[in-house]
Design a protein around this motif. Structure first.
Motif, PDB file in Angstrom:
ATOM      1  N   ASN A  37      -3.839  -5.230  -1.957  1.00 16.92           N
ATOM      2  CA  ASN A  37      -3.956  -4.096  -2.872  1.00 16.92           C
ATOM      3  C   ASN A  37      -4.394  -4.509  -4.273  1.00 16.92           C
ATOM      4  OD1 ASN A  37      -3.414  -1.684  -1.493  1.00 16.92           O
ATOM      5  ND2 ASN A  37      -1.238  -2.111  -1.475  1.00 16.92           N
ATOM      6  N   SER A  81      -2.736   1.911   1.640  1.00 16.66           N
ATOM      7  CA  SER A  81      -3.642   1.596   0.545  1.00 16.66           C
ATOM      8  C   SER A  81      -4.335   0.244   0.754  1.00 16.66           C
ATOM      9  CB  SER A  81      -2.855   1.590  -0.763  1.00 16.66           C
ATOM     10  OG  SER A  81      -3.672   1.257  -1.837  1.00 16.66           O
ATOM     11  N   ALA A  82      -3.640  -0.686   1.386  1.00 20.49           N
ATOM     12  CA  ALA A  82      -4.164  -2.048   1.564  1.00 20.49           C
ATOM     13  C   ALA A  82      -5.112  -2.181   2.740  1.00 20.49           C
ATOM     14  CB  ALA A  82      -3.002  -3.023   1.745  1.00 20.49           C
TER      15      ALA A  82
END
Length: 175
Positions: A37, A81-82
């Motif tokens: 991230n 998100s990653a």
């Protein structure tokens, strides 16, 4: 002895372009997810799971195994998100391994990580020797990360994803 978690943490200090972990199977997942991230695009790891959905659940479990008392919703938000995509390899009935799914991680859908299959293995037949034959076929969904691919120099035609220009225009008009 140095464990994988220490190696991940120390590698981040070296500001690498990529972080590659052969197999994520412990607390190193807690360090790997935030690293992905924070600018380490293209990082990669493997994880043992029966499906892309199970891979997300396993990654959640591995992050929680690191001993931090994190709320599951935060863990899921970090993972969604990653991660851009999950490539699922499976051993099929004839004993061979095949790519059976290419699934995008499409952010959060309520409290769950959203997944969309971009490509799926479609078995066509079993030959006379018992070998499973088939192809990985597009589902018609174009990945959300396509603009990032294009910015990196990978211009992919909509046809690759099973979509024609007419399909894309029709989808836009329905929105």
């Amino acid at each position: 002895m140095v464990n994988v978690r220490e190696l991940v943490r120390n590698s981040i200090r070296m500001r690498p372009d990529r972080i590659i972990i052969g197999e994520c199977r412990g607390g190193e997942a807690l360090d790997m997810v935030p690293a992905m991230n924070t600018g380490h695009d293209g990082s990669l790891t493997t994880i043992h799971a029966n499906s892309p959905r199970d891979a997300i659940s396993r990654l959640e479990t591995l992050v929680l195994m690191a001993g931090m008392d994190l709320p599951i919703k935060i863990v899921r938000q970090q993972i969604s998100s990653a991660e851009d995509a999950i490539v699922q390899m499976s051993r099929v009935r004839d004993g061979t391994r095949k790519v059976t799914a290419f699934t995008q991680v499409a952010g959060m859908e309520g409290d769950e990580v959203g997944l969309s299959d971009i490509f799926k293995f479609k078995q066509s037949r079993v030959d006379e020797e018992g070998k499973i034959l088939g192809q990985v076929k597009p589902t018609g969904i174009r990945p959300l990360f396509s603009p990032r691919l294009e910015a990196a120099g990978f211009k992919l035609s909509a046809k690759i994803f099973g979509s024609t220009a007419a399909d894309i225009l029709a989808a836009r008009q329905r929105r």
